[in-house]
Design an enzyme around this catalytic site. Structure first.
Site, PDB file in Angstrom:
ATOM      1  N   LYS A   1       0.838  -0.943  -0.098  1.00 13.32           N
ATOM      2  CA  LYS A   1       0.104   0.038   0.090  1.00 13.32           C
ATOM      3  C   LYS A   1       0.893   1.222  -0.150  1.00 13.32           C
ATOM      4  CE  LYS A   1       0.721   1.609   4.459  1.00 13.32           C
ATOM      5  NZ  LYS A   1       1.444   2.828   4.748  1.00 13.32           N
TER       6      LYS A   1
ATOM      7  N   PRO B   1       9.540  -3.759  -0.842  1.00 11.38           N
ATOM      8  CA  PRO B   1      10.834  -3.194   0.198  1.00 11.38           C
ATOM      9  C   PRO B   1      10.362  -3.514   1.628  1.00 11.38           C
ATOM     10  CG  PRO B   1      10.070  -1.761  -1.416  1.00 11.38           C
ATOM     11  CD  PRO B   1       9.216  -2.751  -1.633  1.00 11.38           C
ATOM     12  N   VAL B   2      11.389  -3.706   2.499  1.00  5.84           N
ATOM     13  CA  VAL B   2      11.266  -4.031   3.759  1.00  5.84           C
ATOM     14  C   VAL B   2      11.420  -2.669   4.653  1.00  5.84           C
ATOM     15  CG1 VAL B   2      12.245  -5.286   5.635  1.00  5.84           C
ATOM     16  CG2 VAL B   2      12.160  -6.638   3.520  1.00  5.84           C
TER      17      VAL B   2
ATOM     18  N   ALA C   1       9.610  -0.110   4.856  1.00  7.56           N
ATOM     19  CA  ALA C   1       9.506   1.003   3.767  1.00  7.56           C
ATOM     20  C   ALA C   1       8.433   1.802   3.902  1.00  7.56           C
ATOM     21  CB  ALA C   1       9.515   0.205   2.342  1.00  7.56           C
ATOM     22  N   GLY C   2       7.513   1.683   4.687  1.00 10.81           N
ATOM     23  CA  GLY C   2       6.170   2.429   4.943  1.00 10.81           C
ATOM     24  C   GLY C   2       5.164   2.002   4.019  1.00 10.81           C
ATOM     25  N   MET C   3       5.547   0.756   3.457  1.00  7.85           N
ATOM     26  CA  MET C   3       4.297   0.121   2.108  1.00  7.85           C
ATOM     27  C   MET C   3       3.575  -1.090   3.030  1.00  7.85           C
ATOM     28  SD  MET C   3       6.631   0.662  -0.906  1.00  7.85           S
ATOM     29  CE  MET C   3       5.176   0.104  -2.092  1.00  7.85           C
ATOM     30  N   ALA C   4       3.547  -1.366   4.408  1.00  4.50           N
ATOM     31  CA  ALA C   4       2.817  -2.477   4.969  1.00  4.50           C
ATOM     32  C   ALA C   4       3.096  -3.803   4.502  1.00  4.50           C
ATOM     33  CB  ALA C   4       1.375  -2.054   5.020  1.00  4.50           C
TER      34      ALA C   4
ATOM     35  N   GLY D   1       5.104  -6.279   5.853  1.00  2.09           N
ATOM     36  CA  GLY D   1       4.805  -7.196   7.121  1.00  2.09           C
ATOM     37  C   GLY D   1       3.291  -7.446   7.309  1.00  2.09           C
ATOM     38  N   SER D   2       2.662  -6.431   7.234  1.00  3.26           N
ATOM     39  CA  SER D   2       1.164  -6.285   7.850  1.00  3.26           C
ATOM     40  C   SER D   2       0.412  -7.176   6.513  1.00  3.26           C
ATOM     41  CB  SER D   2       0.382  -4.915   7.803  1.00  3.26           C
ATOM     42  OG  SER D   2       1.004  -4.252   9.008  1.00  3.26           O
TER      43      SER D   2
ATOM     44  N   ASP E   1      -2.477  -1.751  10.409  1.00  2.00           N
ATOM     45  CA  ASP E   1      -2.610  -1.687   9.019  1.00  2.00           C
ATOM     46  C   ASP E   1      -2.999  -3.263   8.448  1.00  2.00           C
ATOM     47  OD1 ASP E   1      -1.653   0.868   8.368  1.00  2.00           O
ATOM     48  OD2 ASP E   1       0.499   0.042   8.125  1.00  2.00           O
TER      49      ASP E   1
END
Length: 295
Positions: free
Chosen positions: A11, A95-96, A98-101, A103-104, A137
């Site tokens: 996201k 990307p880890v 990274a603010g793109m969730a 793991g979530s 998230d």
């Protein structure tokens, strides 16, 4: 053995505002969330052993209780008490840190897979209520699409889908502590300027990509960019390359730019790769369920 194959999608935040802080340390937010085409691939297989086994293409990722996939399994196991376990083959492309969730969304896909493999019969709402126990998230990563997120991020309202466009995503080789960013935001050091979340919603309702882009804003940039100026450098480079607008996603450090023209997006990708301020640079697109997207 029974298996399911899933695309755990990333996201971005078209808008992110912090409107309050709770006594327990959580923050009340208003965010516009948007699913994009980048995804991790998961193959989740039902096994007889009463455990979870995780295999991944990134050696530095934890495959124990520190992984949200593992935590999702334990949560489902403790809640519903089914017999058996899962084996997960995780191919990471998001990307880890990274603010793109990343793991979530892996956790959300794991909840979805367990529900299907063990015939638990849970609906989306029930899965989302479980998901918030893993992270704010996770419910959105189950819902996906375009949505307004409120509360701590778990109160979701589906919005009109974002207009199609090309999205350049660039992550510099740094890691940002979300906890530290919010702590600095709470201090008196930052004079908070709130983004126009309602303006973004109006742009979405009108189906106007230019209006959406013009109203984009992330209150956390006011904290993260002074700590990591390269984020602002990448934003400005994207704008110079013709992005309608560019912004940091989440607490960073990833930056994304919206492009109407694919050629300009590809030229921007090449420019950023050559300049090397960002280690990972991708071109992706908008992912909306109304366009035929499925779990």
């Amino acid at each position: 053995m029974e298996s399911v194959r899933l695309k755990a999608r990333a996201k971005i935040n078209l808008g992110l505002d912090v409107v309050g802080r709770r006594e327990n340390g959580y923050h009340d937010v208003r965010m516009i969330m948007q699913t994009v085409g980048i995804y991790d691939r998961l193959v989740v297989t039902k096994i007889e052993e009463d455990e979870v086994k995780i295999h991944t293409n990134l050696g530095f990722l934890p495959v124990n209780e520190n992984n949200l996939i593992y935590k999702a399994f334990i949560l489902m196991k403790e809640t519903y008490g089914f017999k058996g376990g899962i084996e997960v083959d995780l191919r990471k492309f998001i990307p880890v840190s990274a603010g793109m969730a990343g793991g979530s969304t892996d956790a959300a896909s794991t909840l979805f897979a367990i529900n299907k493999l063990f015939y638990l019969g849970l609906n989306l709402r029930q899965l989302m209520e479980l998901g918030v126990k893993l992270g704010a998230d996770v419910p959105y990563c189950l819902l996906r699409g375009t949505a307004l997120a409120e509360g701590i991020g778990e109160e979701l309202t589906t919005l009109r889908p974002m207009p199609d466009c090309h999205i350049v995503i660039a992550k510099p080789p740094i890691s940002v502590s979300t906890k530290l960013v919010y702590e600095k935001l709470d201090s008196d050091e930052v004079e908070i300027k709130h983004p126009d979340i309602d303006g973004i919603i109006s742009g979405l309702e009108a189906g106007d990509l230019y209006e959406v882009a013009s109203k984009m804003g992330n209150v956390l940039e006011q904290v993260t960019i002074p700590m990591y100026p390269v984020i602002d450098t990448i934003k400005n480079d994207m704008l110079e390359c013709g992005a309608l607008n560019a912004m940091m996603s989440g607490s960073g450090p990833t930056v994304f730019g919206l492009f109407e023209d694919e050629e300009r997006a590809r030229a921007c990708q090449e420019f950023l790769r050559q300049k090397q301020d960002a280690r990972q640079v991708y071109i992706t697109d908008v992912f909306n369920l109304v366009n035929g997207g499925k779990k």
